[in-house]
Design a protein around this motif. Sequence first.
Motif, PDB file in Angstrom:
ATOM      1  N   ILE A 125       0.734  -1.079  -0.059  1.00 19.88           N
ATOM      2  CA  ILE A 125       0.048  -0.174   0.024  1.00 19.88           C
ATOM      3  C   ILE A 125       0.890   1.273  -0.089  1.00 19.88           C
ATOM      4  O   ILE A 125       1.782   1.179   0.919  1.00 19.88           O
ATOM      5  CB  ILE A 125      -0.755  -0.028   1.351  1.00 19.88           C
ATOM      6  N   TYR A 126       0.617   2.046  -0.899  1.00 21.65           N
ATOM      7  CA  TYR A 126       1.350   3.382  -1.116  1.00 21.65           C
ATOM      8  C   TYR A 126       0.423   4.289  -0.732  1.00 21.65           C
ATOM      9  O   TYR A 126      -0.617   4.367  -1.089  1.00 21.65           O
ATOM     10  CB  TYR A 126       1.874   3.510  -2.505  1.00 21.65           C
ATOM     11  N   GLY A 127       0.867   5.271   0.191  1.00 22.49           N
ATOM     12  CA  GLY A 127       0.037   6.510   0.581  1.00 22.49           C
ATOM     13  C   GLY A 127       0.731   7.917   1.064  1.00 22.49           C
ATOM     14  O   GLY A 127       1.922   8.015   1.094  1.00 22.49           O
ATOM     15  N   ILE A 128       0.111   8.932   0.982  1.00 26.61           N
ATOM     16  CA  ILE A 128       0.460  10.219   1.559  1.00 26.61           C
ATOM     17  C   ILE A 128      -0.688  10.597   2.496  1.00 26.61           C
ATOM     18  O   ILE A 128      -1.901  10.435   2.164  1.00 26.61           O
ATOM     19  CB  ILE A 128       0.662  11.071   0.332  1.00 26.61           C
ATOM     20  N   ASN A 129      -0.252  11.461   3.376  1.00 26.27           N
ATOM     21  CA  ASN A 129      -1.110  12.195   4.315  1.00 26.27           C
ATOM     22  C   ASN A 129      -0.697  13.674   3.925  1.00 26.27           C
ATOM     23  O   ASN A 129       0.463  14.082   4.020  1.00 26.27           O
ATOM     24  CB  ASN A 129      -1.040  11.809   5.753  1.00 26.27           C
ATOM     25  N   LEU A 137      -6.085  15.367   4.321  1.00 24.84           N
ATOM     26  CA  LEU A 137      -6.456  14.499   3.206  1.00 24.84           C
ATOM     27  C   LEU A 137      -5.228  13.185   3.119  1.00 24.84           C
ATOM     28  O   LEU A 137      -4.142  13.477   3.589  1.00 24.84           O
ATOM     29  CB  LEU A 137      -6.138  15.348   1.926  1.00 24.84           C
ATOM     30  N   SER A 138      -5.859  11.963   3.129  1.00 26.47           N
ATOM     31  CA  SER A 138      -5.082  10.903   2.865  1.00 26.47           C
ATOM     32  C   SER A 138      -5.522  10.052   1.540  1.00 26.47           C
ATOM     33  O   SER A 138      -6.541   9.980   1.225  1.00 26.47           O
ATOM     34  CB  SER A 138      -5.412   9.949   4.022  1.00 26.47           C
ATOM     35  N   VAL A 139      -4.469   9.708   0.876  1.00 26.55           N
ATOM     36  CA  VAL A 139      -4.674   9.346  -0.510  1.00 26.55           C
ATOM     37  C   VAL A 139      -3.800   8.250  -0.547  1.00 26.55           C
ATOM     38  O   VAL A 139      -2.664   7.953  -0.104  1.00 26.55           O
ATOM     39  CB  VAL A 139      -4.168  10.041  -1.676  1.00 26.55           C
ATOM     40  N   SER A 140      -4.478   6.909  -0.827  1.00 25.87           N
ATOM     41  CA  SER A 140      -3.725   5.518  -0.832  1.00 25.87           C
ATOM     42  C   SER A 140      -4.089   4.731  -1.922  1.00 25.87           C
ATOM     43  O   SER A 140      -5.109   4.979  -2.448  1.00 25.87           O
ATOM     44  CB  SER A 140      -4.068   4.794   0.459  1.00 25.87           C
ATOM     45  N   ALA A 141      -3.011   3.888  -2.397  1.00 25.35           N
ATOM     46  CA  ALA A 141      -3.336   3.167  -3.509  1.00 25.35           C
ATOM     47  C   ALA A 141      -2.591   1.888  -3.267  1.00 25.35           C
ATOM     48  O   ALA A 141      -1.630   1.697  -2.463  1.00 25.35           O
ATOM     49  CB  ALA A 141      -2.638   3.652  -4.685  1.00 25.35           C
ATOM     50  N   ARG A 142      -3.288   0.648  -3.714  1.00 29.87           N
ATOM     51  CA  ARG A 142      -2.743  -0.684  -3.381  1.00 29.87           C
ATOM     52  C   ARG A 142      -2.557  -1.279  -4.660  1.00 29.87           C
ATOM     53  O   ARG A 142      -3.010  -1.153  -5.576  1.00 29.87           O
ATOM     54  CB  ARG A 142      -4.011  -1.411  -2.725  1.00 29.87           C
ATOM     55  N   GLU A 143      -1.457  -2.225  -4.589  1.00 30.24           N
ATOM     56  CA  GLU A 143      -0.857  -2.797  -5.636  1.00 30.24           C
ATOM     57  C   GLU A 143      -1.980  -3.969  -6.007  1.00 30.24           C
ATOM     58  O   GLU A 143      -2.876  -4.269  -5.285  1.00 30.24           O
ATOM     59  CB  GLU A 143       0.362  -3.852  -5.496  1.00 30.24           C
ATOM     60  N   ASN A 144      -1.949  -4.025  -7.404  1.00 34.94           N
ATOM     61  CA  ASN A 144      -3.092  -4.952  -7.852  1.00 34.94           C
ATOM     62  C   ASN A 144      -4.277  -4.482  -7.782  1.00 34.94           C
ATOM     63  O   ASN A 144      -5.420  -5.242  -7.825  1.00 34.94           O
ATOM     64  CB  ASN A 144      -2.869  -6.554  -7.584  1.00 34.94           C
ATOM     65  N   ARG A 145      -4.667  -3.179  -7.732  1.00 32.48           N
ATOM     66  CA  ARG A 145      -6.079  -2.538  -7.624  1.00 32.48           C
ATOM     67  C   ARG A 145      -5.906  -1.247  -8.661  1.00 32.48           C
ATOM     68  O   ARG A 145      -5.143  -0.841  -8.804  1.00 32.48           O
ATOM     69  CB  ARG A 145      -6.290  -2.106  -6.218  1.00 32.48           C
ATOM     70  N   ASP A 146      -7.210  -1.382  -9.124  1.00 33.24           N
ATOM     71  CA  ASP A 146      -7.237  -0.014 -10.189  1.00 33.24           C
ATOM     72  C   ASP A 146      -7.870   1.004  -9.650  1.00 33.24           C
ATOM     73  O   ASP A 146      -8.479   1.961 -10.380  1.00 33.24           O
ATOM     74  CB  ASP A 146      -8.057  -0.697 -11.290  1.00 33.24           C
TER      75      ASP A 146
END
Length: 163
Positions: A125-129, A137-146
Amino acid sequence: MRGVTMEKIDWKNLSYDDFTGFVAVTAFLLFVLYFGGLWYATYDYRIQMRDQMVEMYKQLPNPIPPIEDDYGVHQRWLVFYIDGVKVLNKPQPENVINEYKKALEKEGWATEREYEHVRNDKNKIYGINMRKGEFILSVSARENRDSINIHLIKRDWIYNKGF
């Protein structure tokens, strides 16, 4: 017909159970009065803040145009927050987070923390606050997800009270 007589409370010889019951009922009533009063007194303010957060969410930059953008406004006690999901076209999570970071910094958001960790399902999981004024604001993205997840909250005086 016999009348019902009420016994007076013998305050000098009050049992422990009666005392704790009295204290518990009093504490509960004070909490209800405090919370109810705060709920009533801050209603217009909270609705205004909710609308302000919805506008802030809608104005967030989209460096990678989403295929679908869905968000919901939720409430925890007295505080509103927004959870959103943006579906992207086959993104690379680390690239998406970098693109969002750059776009948000151009809009005046400051990075508080960047993170990367592995969940139980072995996907990173990659993310930034980020912060802009009272908004977090928190934005996060997970591998193998679109999709990416977005969480927006306003840390105003009601939030700081713990409600």
